[in-house]
Design a protein around this motif. Structure first.
Motif, PDB file in Angstrom:
ATOM      1  N   PRO A 136     -28.148  -2.563  26.113  1.00  0.00           N
ATOM      2  CA  PRO A 136     -28.706  -1.272  25.710  1.00  0.00           C
ATOM      3  C   PRO A 136     -29.865  -1.429  24.716  1.00  0.00           C
ATOM      4  O   PRO A 136     -29.993  -0.652  23.790  1.00  0.00           O
ATOM      5  CB  PRO A 136     -27.505  -0.570  25.055  1.00  0.00           C
ATOM      6  CG  PRO A 136     -26.683  -1.681  24.506  1.00  0.00           C
ATOM      7  CD  PRO A 136     -26.963  -2.911  25.326  1.00  0.00           C
ATOM      8  N   TRP A 166     -23.608   4.247  18.823  1.00  0.00           N
ATOM      9  CA  TRP A 166     -23.738   5.587  19.400  1.00  0.00           C
ATOM     10  C   TRP A 166     -22.767   5.761  20.553  1.00  0.00           C
ATOM     11  O   TRP A 166     -22.106   6.785  20.696  1.00  0.00           O
ATOM     12  CB  TRP A 166     -25.177   5.793  19.862  1.00  0.00           C
ATOM     13  CG  TRP A 166     -25.636   7.200  19.757  1.00  0.00           C
ATOM     14  CD1 TRP A 166     -25.801   8.078  20.781  1.00  0.00           C
ATOM     15  CD2 TRP A 166     -26.012   7.891  18.559  1.00  0.00           C
ATOM     16  NE1 TRP A 166     -26.242   9.273  20.290  1.00  0.00           N
ATOM     17  CE2 TRP A 166     -26.387   9.198  18.934  1.00  0.00           C
ATOM     18  CE3 TRP A 166     -26.054   7.544  17.204  1.00  0.00           C
ATOM     19  CZ2 TRP A 166     -26.803  10.161  18.022  1.00  0.00           C
ATOM     20  CZ3 TRP A 166     -26.465   8.492  16.297  1.00  0.00           C
ATOM     21  CH2 TRP A 166     -26.843   9.774  16.684  1.00  0.00           C
ATOM     22  N   GLN A 167     -22.654   4.705  21.415  1.00  0.00           N
ATOM     23  CA  GLN A 167     -21.717   4.763  22.545  1.00  0.00           C
ATOM     24  C   GLN A 167     -20.277   4.862  22.054  1.00  0.00           C
ATOM     25  O   GLN A 167     -19.472   5.622  22.587  1.00  0.00           O
ATOM     26  CB  GLN A 167     -21.860   3.506  23.405  1.00  0.00           C
ATOM     27  CG  GLN A 167     -22.960   3.626  24.456  1.00  0.00           C
ATOM     28  CD  GLN A 167     -23.147   2.334  25.235  1.00  0.00           C
ATOM     29  OE1 GLN A 167     -22.313   1.433  25.155  1.00  0.00           O
ATOM     30  NE2 GLN A 167     -24.228   2.249  25.974  1.00  0.00           N
TER      31      GLN A 167
END
Lengths: 240, 126
Positions: free
Chosen positions: B28, A235-236
């Motif tokens: 993350p 996603w990043q």
């Protein structure tokens, strides 16, 4: 309403125990109702329980944010409960050792496509980035998906609704598609249910056979881990 | 009961270890997933008593559906927030899930070796 009653209502609502009581009552009542309805696969108990709680919040005109603040005390247990999923994973490791090659070949594309198809469809129909982020982890078991959604900045309620629909649809799709494709291997049926339909699919797989159930929980954990490790990074990189 | 408490302490400990790794390494990923992987590795290395950890894990896993339920409640109150996007959401969920189930079934049919019939009895243990 008299002043004393208003005061009582305020006092009760200020305690998280009222939200916890409402949650327990809604869940137990849903379990009872689902049992009476003969456990239909299109209506998981969680959905019915959420409907009951939502209806009572609406009926008692309680703000959903107030309810959620109280229920957060209960959801705190999701942390250790997610860790607890390591126990069934450890117990299923012998399947991975025996079948690591087909699993390594089919799991990454299956888990990636489960996510990509929906995001692509949503994007093609003009959904906002927040909606796409909320749908991306839709095949991941809820406790893990809740962790992923924080990193993607998606909407938790939308994700939860998506998870439920995905689980029910995956269960329906497997029972519709398996016969025409000539697939009767319980390992394949179970794995497909777990990869695509997370906990709801796994429950269905255990109804087919213990083998299907074992492969479903394996598929569910591996999809959850793989998606949790890769999706936030992807996603990043995509800059979404 | 004491076994359950000991197991719960292990689970909480692994969650805290997961959270520490997430914060220190700026990962993350959620602390729960890291904790789950740490627990699996620990069990493989025979760290921690499996009976204790299983005594706390089984009831917690059984309660997962109830623990996520408050999150589901919110979906009935966001109708306005995502107005105009519900068609996209519905198509993405229904179409996407049908497509991914079909792909997984085809992939697995290709990759999976034929089931040896003799394997079936020992499978029932899990």
């Amino acid at each position: 309403m008299s002043a004393a009653l208003i005061e009582l209502r305020e006092a009760l609502l200020s305690s998280p125990l009222s939200a916890i009581g409402l949650t327990l009552a809604g869940y137990l009542m849903a379990l009872w109702l689902v049992e009476r309805l003969g456990r239909p696969s299109w209506c998981p108990a969680v959905l019915l329980a959420a409907l009951l709680v939502a209806a009572s919040l609406w009926g008692l005109s309680i703000d959903v944010a107030d309810y959620q603040r109280g229920a957060d005390w209960l959801m705190l247990l999701l942390g250790p409960a997610t860790v607890a999923l390591g126990v069934p994973l450890y117990q299923q490791l012998h399947h991975i050792r025996a079948l690591w090659k087909p699993l390594a070949l089919s799991l990454p594309p299956a888990a990636a496509l489960a996510c990509c198809y929906s995001v692509a469809l949503a994007w093609a129909l003009g959904a906002s980035p927040e909606v796409m982020a909320s749908l991306a982890p839709k095949s991941v078991t809820a406790p893990i998906a809740l962790g992923i959604i924080e990193a993607l900045h998606g909407s938790v309620p939308l994700l939860m609704g998506g998870l439920l629909i995905t689980g029910v649809m995956a269960t329906l799709a497997v029972s519709l598609l398996a016969a025409p494709l000539g697939i009767r291997d319980h390992r394949i049926l179970g794995f497909t249910l777990g990869v695509n339909g997370h906990a709801i699919g796994t429950v269905r797989a255990f109804e087919i056979s213990p083998t299907a159930g074992a492969f479903a929980s394996l598929g569910m954990s591996l999809t959850g881990i793989l998606t949790a490790l890769c999706l936030p990074l992807a996603w990043q990189l995509l800059g979404l | 009961m004491i076994a359950l408490l000991r197991g719960f302490l292990w689970l909480t400990g692994f969650w805290l270890a997961g959270e520490s790794l997430v914060v220190l390494l700026d990962l993350p990923i959620s602390a729960g997933v890291v904790g789950m992987l740490l627990l699996t590795i620990a069990l493989l290395l025979r760290i921690g008593r499996l009976e204790d950890i299983a005594a706390a894990s089984q009831p917690l896993i059984g309660l997962l559906a109830m623990l996520i339920m408050p999150g589901v409640v919110g979906v009935f109150f966001v109708a306005d927030e995502f107005a105009g996007q519900w068609l996209a959401v519905a198509v993405a969920l229904v179409g996407g899930t049908l497509a991914s189930v079909l792909t997984t079934l085809l992939l697995m049919r290709r990759c999976m070796p034929a089931a040896p019939r003799t394997e079936t009895p020992q499978e029932t243990s899990s």
